[in-house]
Design an enzyme around this catalytic site. Structure first.
Site, PDB file in Angstrom:
ATOM      1  N   CYS A 135       0.825  -1.093  -0.126  1.00  0.00           N
ATOM      2  CA  CYS A 135       0.206   0.062   0.062  1.00  0.00           C
ATOM      3  C   CYS A 135       0.865   1.176  -0.122  1.00  0.00           C
ATOM      4  O   CYS A 135       1.560   1.641   0.862  1.00  0.00           O
ATOM      5  CB  CYS A 135      -0.938   0.020   1.018  1.00  0.00           C
ATOM      6  N   CYS A 138      -0.364   4.176   2.384  1.00  0.00           N
ATOM      7  CA  CYS A 138       0.309   3.892   3.602  1.00  0.00           C
ATOM      8  C   CYS A 138       1.518   4.208   4.056  1.00  0.00           C
ATOM      9  O   CYS A 138       1.765   4.618   5.033  1.00  0.00           O
ATOM     10  CB  CYS A 138      -0.291   2.509   4.138  1.00  0.00           C
ATOM     11  N   ASP A 139       2.264   3.749   2.879  1.00  0.00           N
ATOM     12  CA  ASP A 139       3.714   3.422   3.625  1.00  0.00           C
ATOM     13  C   ASP A 139       4.665   4.318   2.827  1.00  0.00           C
ATOM     14  O   ASP A 139       6.020   4.375   2.934  1.00  0.00           O
ATOM     15  CB  ASP A 139       4.068   1.873   3.661  1.00  0.00           C
TER      16      ASP A 139
END
Ligand code: NAP
Length: 320
Positions: A135, A138-139
């Site tokens: 993701c 997200c990261d």
């Protein structure tokens, strides 16, 4: 309805299911959550979560899910830590089995989530959350000023690669063929981005590194030449599977298996399925946003839709 029939059973314990549980429990619906043996969903596979509002310092994915669960339990959610083996949604009350044990309920909330397709390497599994990610939203932030790789050739891979160029100095897109599957517009954008390089006809054979990722061993499938790519992150973007096989032949799903939902009485928000009394939320429905916060929001909607539907049914029964 017999005494052993619950108001609602929630299947799946990621952000969607646990949020539905908090709302259902606070609405006195005494939910039973069948949380699965790998409880907590995809956030259990991440490390730091920095984009969930309310945690300005960030929080570890598993810690966040423990807090979600604690909150659902505080208001009276009961948990069964096992996988659902079978459901019968053909008649009400609905039946949900865990092995031979049957649980029955007036309503069901489906929040079984999705899982990312992975390459299947042992080293990839070991470094998931420590350099390997599924993701970018997200990261990506953790890879500022670093060189990273994205695996895949579809729209997701290009979208992730383009997003990651906001942080990384260089993004190498590794694709197993010499032609992308992605839409033309995404290809044009990716080709025009100077920070994206393409490694064609190539597959990742090994993810290198002990505690954190230090590189990838890549093989050219045409020449068999093996090389090492010095990157600190690998984003795997080769597709997702919704966890919906359990509902084969019962819930309407799209071609990829995501549960189709519609608004109650034509209204939005839309968590009602083709079966009256069965609601669905989170990543088993949504293949666009796939965020903890959007899944949680949809879990809230599913619980409110369920509560309203149960109330309307009870009213009908009282006045019959
Ligand atoms: P996808 O279109 O199925 O693409 C998957 C990619 O991963 C393909 O290029 C495939 O290679 C590769 N792949 C699959 N298994 C692999 C393996 N084991 N090893 C290496 N490579 C592998 O999946 P997606 O990109 O997640 O997209 C899913 C759907 O969502 C698509 O319909 C897509 O258009 C849509 N989507 C749209 C947008 C957008 O419009 N902005 C964004 C994201 C997703 P091959 O090409 O060789 O098969």
């Amino acid at each position: 309805m017999p005494d052993d029939v619950r108001e609602v059973i929630i299947i799946g314990s990621g952000p969607a299911g646990l949020t539905a549980a908090v709302y259902a429990a606070r609405a006195n619906l005494h939910p039973l959550m069948i949380e699965g043996v790998d409880a907590g969903g995809q956030l259990m596979l991440t490390t730091e979560v920095e984009n969930y509002p309310g945690f300005p310092e960030g929080i570890l994915g598993p810690d966040m899910m423990a807090r979600f669960r604690e909150q659902a339990e505080r208001f009276g959610t009961e948990f069964v830590t096992a996988n659902v083996s079978k459901v019968d949604l053909s008649a009400r009350p609905f039946s949900v089995w865990v092995d031979d044990e049957e649980h029955r309920s007036r309503a069901v909330i489906v929040s079984t989530g999705a899982r990312a397709r992975m390459l299947g390497l042992e080293s990839e599994a070991q470094l998931l959350g420590h350099g390997v990610s599924t993701c970018a939203t997200c990261d990506g932030f953790f890879f500022r000023d670093q060189e990273i790789a994205v695996v895949g050739g579809g729209d997701s891979a290009l979208e992730e690669a383009l997003f990651l160029t906001k942080f990384a100095t260089k993004v190498t897109l590794i694709h197993r063929r010499a032609e992308l599957r992605a839409s033309k517009i995404m290809q044009d954008r990716a080709f025009a981005n100077e920070r994206i390089e393409f490694l064609w006809d190539s597959v990742v054979e090994d993810v290198l590194g002990d505690q954190t990722l230090s590189g990838l061993r890549v093989r050219n499938v045409k020449t068999d030449a093996v090389s090492e790519l010095p990157v600190t992150g690998m984003f795997v973007a080769i597709g997702h599977f919704p966890n919906t096989n359990l509902f084969d032949g019962q819930l309407d799903r799209d071609d990829e298996g995501y549960v189709l939902t519609k608004g109650l009485a034509g209204e939005t928000p839309a968590t009602a399925t083709n079966i009256e009394g069965v609601f669905a939320c989170g990543d088993c429905v949504d293949h666009v946003y796939r965020q903890a916060v959007t899944a949680a929001g949809m879990g809230c909607q599913a619980a409110i839709d369920t509560e309203r539907w149960l109330e309307a049914k009870a009213h009908e029964e009282r006045s019959a």
